[in-house]
Each structure stands twice: as structure tokens, then as C-alpha cells.
Design a protein around this motif. Structure first.
Motif, PDB file in Angstrom:
ATOM      1  N   ALA A  12       0.829  -1.204   0.000  1.00  0.00           N
ATOM      2  CA  ALA A  12       0.000   0.000   0.000  1.00  0.00           C
ATOM      3  C   ALA A  12       0.867   1.259   0.000  1.00  0.00           C
ATOM      4  O   ALA A  12       0.609   2.217  -0.758  1.00  0.00           O
ATOM      5  CB  ALA A  12      -0.933  -0.018   1.207  1.00  0.00           C
ATOM      6  N   SER A  72       2.642   2.006  -3.307  1.00  0.00           N
ATOM      7  CA  SER A  72       1.769   2.398  -4.418  1.00  0.00           C
ATOM      8  C   SER A  72       1.294   3.844  -4.349  1.00  0.00           C
ATOM      9  O   SER A  72       0.875   4.410  -5.365  1.00  0.00           O
ATOM     10  CB  SER A  72       0.550   1.467  -4.471  1.00  0.00           C
ATOM     11  N   ILE A  73       1.358   4.494  -3.156  1.00  0.00           N
ATOM     12  CA  ILE A  73       0.807   5.860  -3.063  1.00  0.00           C
ATOM     13  C   ILE A  73       1.800   6.894  -2.526  1.00  0.00           C
ATOM     14  O   ILE A  73       1.453   8.076  -2.416  1.00  0.00           O
ATOM     15  CB  ILE A  73      -0.454   5.876  -2.164  1.00  0.00           C
ATOM     16  N   GLU A  78      -5.069   8.128   3.766  1.00  0.00           N
ATOM     17  CA  GLU A  78      -4.966   7.491   2.455  1.00  0.00           C
ATOM     18  C   GLU A  78      -4.270   6.132   2.567  1.00  0.00           C
ATOM     19  O   GLU A  78      -4.642   5.164   1.886  1.00  0.00           O
ATOM     20  CB  GLU A  78      -4.203   8.392   1.484  1.00  0.00           C
ATOM     21  N   GLU A 130      -6.740   3.560   4.026  1.00  0.00           N
ATOM     22  CA  GLU A 130      -7.726   3.143   3.018  1.00  0.00           C
ATOM     23  C   GLU A 130      -7.113   2.192   1.997  1.00  0.00           C
ATOM     24  O   GLU A 130      -7.756   1.223   1.569  1.00  0.00           O
ATOM     25  CB  GLU A 130      -8.304   4.374   2.311  1.00  0.00           C
ATOM     26  N   LYS A 131      -5.864   2.461   1.624  1.00  0.00           N
ATOM     27  CA  LYS A 131      -5.201   1.593   0.648  1.00  0.00           C
ATOM     28  C   LYS A 131      -4.905   0.217   1.250  1.00  0.00           C
ATOM     29  O   LYS A 131      -5.069  -0.822   0.587  1.00  0.00           O
ATOM     30  CB  LYS A 131      -3.891   2.252   0.174  1.00  0.00           C
ATOM     31  N   GLU A 134      -7.749  -2.309   1.207  1.00  0.00           N
ATOM     32  CA  GLU A 134      -8.046  -2.964  -0.068  1.00  0.00           C
ATOM     33  C   GLU A 134      -7.460  -4.377  -0.151  1.00  0.00           C
ATOM     34  O   GLU A 134      -7.960  -5.219  -0.890  1.00  0.00           O
ATOM     35  CB  GLU A 134      -7.514  -2.127  -1.237  1.00  0.00           C
ATOM     36  N   TYR A 135      -6.409  -4.623   0.619  1.00  0.00           N
ATOM     37  CA  TYR A 135      -5.765  -5.947   0.563  1.00  0.00           C
ATOM     38  C   TYR A 135      -6.461  -6.980   1.446  1.00  0.00           C
ATOM     39  O   TYR A 135      -6.125  -8.166   1.401  1.00  0.00           O
ATOM     40  CB  TYR A 135      -4.288  -5.820   0.954  1.00  0.00           C
TER      41      TYR A 135
END
Length: 670
Positions: free
Chosen positions: A612, A615-616, A627, A630-631, A634-635
Motif C-alpha cells: 500500500a 503504491s501511493i 490514504e 484506506e489503501k 483494499e488488501y
């Protein structure tokens, strides 16, 4: 002779049936006195049909009473009234009556417009049930005036009066029977579709209450009736519940003659085995439209055939064989597994959404009349069979937790709807999933690719197969060519048909092979050598041996053998070795997939955080906390946001997370 009429000259249907049984079924009545079982065919005599049509609502009681009376009269001296009465009482709750009706409708076709008051027979599955209650059939009533006691059929409203013209009041029950409301569901193997299975309520009585279990597949005969949903201000509501007043049930497995192969087909299987072609013949016919993947198909078939309890029942090596397919998208993982519905009955296909709603163990469901009921989850519902869980990596974390214990001990337990639900769940798990990043990354460890799954859950699978587009058996040209050939020509005639494979699996599952000392020694010697090669860090575990022995039992059945021998163990080792090889593990050098091997890999939660973050993050390596959270979500590795924040705080204390201007920077290499 039995008096057919009562004092008013009216024909008594119970006496008519009793006279018929005493005249034509004498030998069966004598046998039933010992076995406590009696079978009646609906079409054996026109009197049964006549009485049923004239007494639809009371037919179950009439039939039950007449059979009990007939059995007692034929077996007990007719001049001993007290013995006859006692015999009736003793038999009332012991006798099991099998009433054979031909199936005349599909459960999904039932409707109030056409079937109100009709006797219907259909196949269905017991989806859920409420608590057992009792209903009184006979009771003693006391006269309010003179105190005299009278025995009558029970009614909540009695208008009769005593001979003194006094009012009769309920005193106590003298004959009662158990009753339970159940929900019957259409038998559907694929729960991933959009159409929900048809369901209908049913009331069962007497011995049937104990004979019927959750998830049973039954042939149900009963009267279709609409019963009041509720009462409002003393009036019956306009809404009624469609309900089956059950007359009798039969287990589908007990009455279906088409579940096992005939002699000619068994001889065909035996001939193939004698020619050493049986294994390949079954694999050829299973998922024939999928190019190669023969060992993967073999593993699935072993799971369908299943093993047996090796050692102490309930505490030894369980009979379930669990298989996981993981790998790149479009490598036909799910397609192979979905083929099971063509060759096996006791199975179900479910996706992540379905499992989340239906549950793994059991759930509480409110019935139409408001009472709470227990609905069996997927595992107890398909006890003795298999459940295919597609998109396995997308399940909720609590579902993974519910899976771990049943995968080892074959039971589920849960307190639900005010009851302690405990049931057998000897159910094989077939699962398919994509890696955490969508495609398998060979530069990462197995656990890093399966980071959504906990280590104990991964090692509960007896075989894990990796599907890669870079593997030698993935040739897109040959795959398209094979698909085109199958689409045009269908299954080759020389292959076993789906029906033949289904009958074969049903047949070999009845074989109970003895596990010989020779087989045990072969497995023990092999794994002892692996321990020497692998050392402490990559040594084998008991579960690896258990997996091989379970596969060996399934293969012994597959070979139609009454004994598990060393050759079956060696064949199982070859299949187990192949599965490990797809994961780039060299079994012969001591490498197996176990918890000790997984512990040296990076933790899955840390891996999700790293992915995560990478990626951001901005050009300076910073991310906003919200953020990042939240990322990470997703996993689907963490169960709650709080768990994510706790792990991030742990990284801060380990000096692996720094904060500047309300932004995070992470370095997991420290």
C-alpha cells in the motif's frame, strides 16, 4: 374381525385400514413387531387411495393408528385387553412407517392456486429448523360441575358437555407427540447464481422429528395447506403461510436406485483397473475440455472420493481432502473445480458473497411465523461432500477463522437461535484464488503471494497447486485448439461419461479399505528420510504425512481395493510431490509447505502495508495517514481499521515509521 362402523353406523377409516392390514399383510405385521418398521406403498391397494382422498388432513394419524392396532392385534392375544392397550402405547413412538408415494411435482412448481388441499410428493433439502415442540392428541377433561373425568381427542375449544350438562375443562394430556417446523429448500448445487432456491415451510411430527436432520435430502409427501400467519383482534389475518403438513419422508439416498452403477458398469470399471487404465480413464472424462492439468484434476477427484478416519474416529486423521488452486487469472483454476457439479451430487459452488451471507457453520433465521430457526452453514449442509469456494482470497477474516477448526476435526459448533448447534462437517474444501497482487510474483515467497491467508489456514490444505501462464503446460495455441475441438465434437465417445464418473465415485465411496501396516511403514520411512534431508528449518510435519495417507486411501478406493497398500502410498507421494513442485518446493530435498517454513517469510500484514505504501507514496516517500489506511484495507488482510492503526503504531515504536508534517514515511528494511 374388526367392526368397520361406529355406533352410529358410520364407516371408521382406521378400522377399514386395520382390517386390510390384518387380511393381506399378516407376515409383515409379525415382522414389524420386532423391527419396528412397516412399509406401505400408496398404490398397493385402492383402499389406501380412497381413505387418503376422503381424509386428507387426518390421513397420517389414521394410517399410524391402524398400523399400530394391526401389529398389536396380530402379535398379542386378543382376549387380553390390558396387554393390547399397553402394546399400543409402547409402539406408538417406536414404530417407523415408510409410506411410498411416487414423486409428482417439483418443489418450485408448488402454488396455492393449484395445490391447496392436495397431497404432493417432491424432492427437497432441509434448510433450517425451529425448536422441537409437542402437540397433544388425546387429553383428559374434567367436568366443572360433577368432577367426572372423560378422555377425548384434544381440542383447544371443546363444545361438548358432561352427561350432567356441566362444562368440560382440560385436565391433562395423555397422548402427545413431538413436532417441529422446518424449511424445505429446492436442491440446488450452484449457489453463485442470481436465482434463489425455492423454499416452503413444513411441519413434521412424531418419529419423523428425530429421523430428519439439517441438510438431509428427502422425498417429502404431505398435504399442501395455507395456515394463518397471525391473528389480529381475534380474527385470522388475510395472509397465510404455504405449508406442507408432512405425512412421511424418505431419504433420497435410501430410495434412489440410480445412485450406484449396475453390474455391467462395475464390470467395466474392474476391467479398466485390471488393464491399469482406470485412473487415466476417469481423469480423461473429468473436465475434458481443459487442456492437460491431469494431476490437478486427479487431486480434485481424490477430494470427491474422500478418505476415511485413520486412527481414532473423531480424533485421528480426518477423511476430508482439501485442495487450493492459486495463480494467475485466466488459467482455468475455477473452471476445473466447477466441473464437480457434473460428476458429484453432494457439492456446492459458492463465491465470497454467498459465503458471507449464508455462513460457514450455522446462522439464526426468522421463519414466516416469527419463530427463530437454525440454518445449517455450508460445511454441515454438505457433510460427506465438498464445498467449492471461489475467489477464496476475498472472503472476510471471520470466515477464515470459522474454517480452521472444521478443516481438521470435521465438526462445527455454535450457539445460535438459543440452542447449542453441534454437527458433523466432514466436508472437503476446494478453493481457488488469485495472489494478493493479482498475478503470482516469483520473486516473493509463497506466503507473501498468499498474504491474505494466515499460516495455519494455508497448511490445512492437503495440496496447493500453482497455476502460471509461464508454466510449460500453458500453451495458448494448444489451449485454443483443444477448446475448439471440444466445442465442435463434445466429449470423445471413448471417454467415460459424466454419469458414469458420478456412479463410479458413488460406488468407490462405499469401499472401506483397511490401512495396512505395509502402507504405514512406507509412509513413515519416506518421511523419516525427508526429515534427515530437510533439517529443522524445512523438516516435515505430521500434517504432511497425514495428507499423503488421506490421498493414499482415496487412491485405494479409486483402484477399487479393499486395502491401502504401499503402491497406493507411493502414488499419493508422487501427487503430493507434484503439487509442491508447482510451488517451486523440492520435496525430495526435504522441502514441504508447513508452518515452520512459512515463519521465515515476511508477515502478511507487513507485506500489505508495504504494498500500500509503495503504491501511493510521493516523490519524497511520504503518504497521508488516512490514504494509507484506506489503501491497506483494499488488501483485506486486516479485520478492522483499528488493527491497521495498531500495526502502524508498532512500526513507529520499532523506528520503522517516521512522521513529518502529519505525513508518514515507512522503511521496512530497517
Amino acid at each position: 374381525m374388526i367392526m368397520l362402523s361406529d355406533n352410529q353406523g358410520k364407516i371408521v377409516p382406521e378400522n377399514e385400514l386395520t382390517q386390510y392390514f390384518l387380511t393381506f399383510r399378516t407376515d409383515d405385521l409379525i415382522e414389524a413387531f420386532e423391527t419396528h418398521e412397516f412399509t406401505v406403498n400408496y398404490d398397493e391397494n385402492e383402499i389406501i387411495d380412497l381413505i387418503l382422498n376422503e381424509n386428507t388432513d387426518n390421513f397420517r394419524t389414521i394410517l399410524h393408528s391402524s398400523i399400530i392396532k394391526s401389529i398389536v392385534l396380530i402379535n398379542v392375544s386378543d382376549d387380553n385387553v390390558s396387554l393390547i392397550d399397553r402394546g399400543k402405547r409402547e409402539l406408538r413412538n417406536k414404530i417407523k412407517i415408510k409410506l411410498v408415494f411416487p414423486t409428482n411435482i417439483n418443489i418450485s412448481e408448488l402454488n396455492s392456486q393449484e395445490h391447496e388441499g392436495f397431497v404432493v410428493t417432491f424432492e427437497a433439502k432441509v434448510s433450517n429448523w425451529s425448536k422441537i415442540r409437542s402437540v397433544t392428541t388425546k387429553a383428559i377433561y374434567e367436568c366443572h360441575s360433577c368432577g367426572e373425568m372423560t378422555t377425548k381427542d384434544f381440542s383447544d375449544k371443546i363444545n361438548e358437555k358432561c352427561h350432567c350438562n356441566g362444562r368440560l375443562e382440560f385436565y391433562k394430556p395423555i397422548e402427545s407427540e413431538d413436532t417441529r417446523r422446518i424449511t424445505l429448500r429446492e436442491i440446488v448445487d450452484d449457489l453463485s447464481g442470481k436465482r434463489l432456491p425455492y423454499t416452503i415451510s413444513a411441519d413434521i411430527y412424531g418419529y419423523t422429528v428425530k429421523d430428519v436432520a439439517l441438510s438431509d435430502k428427502l422425498i417429502v409427501t404431505g398435504v399442501f395447506r395455507s395456515v394463518p400467519l397471525l391473528k389480529e383482534n381475534g380474527k385470522i389475518a388475510k395472509q397465510f403461510i404455504p405449508t406442507i403438513q408432512v405425512i412421511c419422508v424418505r431419504n433420497i439416498q435410501d430410495v434412489s436406485s440410480n445412485l450406484l452403477p449396475n453390474k455391467d458398469l462395475i464390470d467395466k470399471f474392474k476391467k479398466l483397473e485390471k488393464e491399469k487404465k482406470l485412473i487415466d480413464s476417469v481423469i480423461d472424462g473429468f473436465a475434458y475440455n481443459i487442456y492437460k492439468k491431469r494431476n490437478e484434476k486427479k487431486a480434485i477427484l481424490c477430494s470427491l472420493i474422500g478418505s476415511k478416519w485413520i486412527g481414532q474416529h473423531g480424533k485421528g486423521n480426518p477423511p476430508m481432502i482439501h485442495v487450493l488452486f492459486v495463480g494467475d487469472p485466466d488459467t482455468y483454476k475455477s473452471t476445473i473445480m466447477k466441473y464437480i457439479t457434473n460428476v458429484y451430487d453432494n457439492c456446492v459452488l459458492a463465491d465470497a458473497t454467498t459465503v458471507s451471507n449464508a455462513g460457514i457453520k450455522a446462522s439464526a433465521v426468522k421463519m414466516d411465523d416469527g419463530r427463530m430457526s437454525i440454518q445449517a452453514g455450508l460445511l454441515p449442509e454438505h457433510n460427506g461432500g465438498v464445498v467449492f469456494l471461489d475467489e477464496f482470497g476475498d472472503l472476510k477474516q471471520d470466515i477464515y477463522a470459522d474454517l480452521k477448526a472444521p478443516m481438521v476435526d470435521g465438526r462445527v459448533s455454535k450457539h445460535v437461535a438459543g440452542e447449542d448447534f453441534n454437527a458433523k462437517a466432514e466436508t472437503g474444501i476446494l478453493a481457488s484464488m488469485n495472489p494478493i497482487e493479482g498475478v503470482y510474483d516469483n520473486n516473493k515467497t509463497i506466503y507473501e503471494n498468499l498474504a491474505r491467508l494466515e499460516k495455519p489456514l494455508i497448511t490445512r490444505f492437503d495440496m496447493i497447486f500453482l497455476f502460471l501462464k509461464s508454466s510449460p503446460d500453458y500453451d495458448s495455441f494448444e489451449i485454443r485448439k483443444h477448446f475448439k475441438k471440444c466445442d465442435i465434437n463434445g466429449k470423445p465417445t471413448e471417454y467415460l461419461t459424466d454419469e458414469e464418473i458420478k456412479l463410479f465415485i458413488n460406488y468407490v465411496k462405499t469401499i472401506d479399505p483397511e490401512v495396512t501396516n505395509e502402507a504405514i511403514d512406507t509412509a513413515n520411512n519416506f518421511f523419516e528420510e525427508l526429515e534427515k534431508k530437510g533439517g529443522e528449518k524445512s523438516g516435515t510435519e505430521t500434517r504432511s504425512e497425514n495428507a499423503v495417507m488421506k490421498i493414499a486411501v482415496a487412491l485405494a478406493r479409486w483402484h477399487m481395493s479393499n486395502q491401502v497398500k504401499s503402491n497406493h502410498v507411493n502414488e499419493a507421494i508422487d501427487l503430493f510431490r507434484y503439487a509442491l513442485g508447482t510451488l517451486d518446493l523440492d520435496m525430495d530435498s526435504g522441502q514441504v509447505l508447513n508452518e515452520r517454513a512459512l515463519k521465515k517469510t515476511k508477515d502478511g500484514r507487513r507485506e500489505a502495508i508495504r504494498l500500500a505504501y509503495e503504491s501511493i507514496k510521493d516523490e519524497n516517500g511520504y503518504v497521508f495517514p488516512d490514504e494509507l489506511v484506506e489503501k491497506i484495507k483494499e488488501y483485506k488482510v486486516f479485520t478492522t481499521v483499528g488493527a491497521i492503526k495498531t500495526e502502524l503504531n508498532t512500526l513507529r515504536m520499532e523506528s520503522k515509521l517516521s512522521e513529518k508534517n502529519n505525513m508518514y514515511k515507512i522503511d521496512l528494511s530497517i
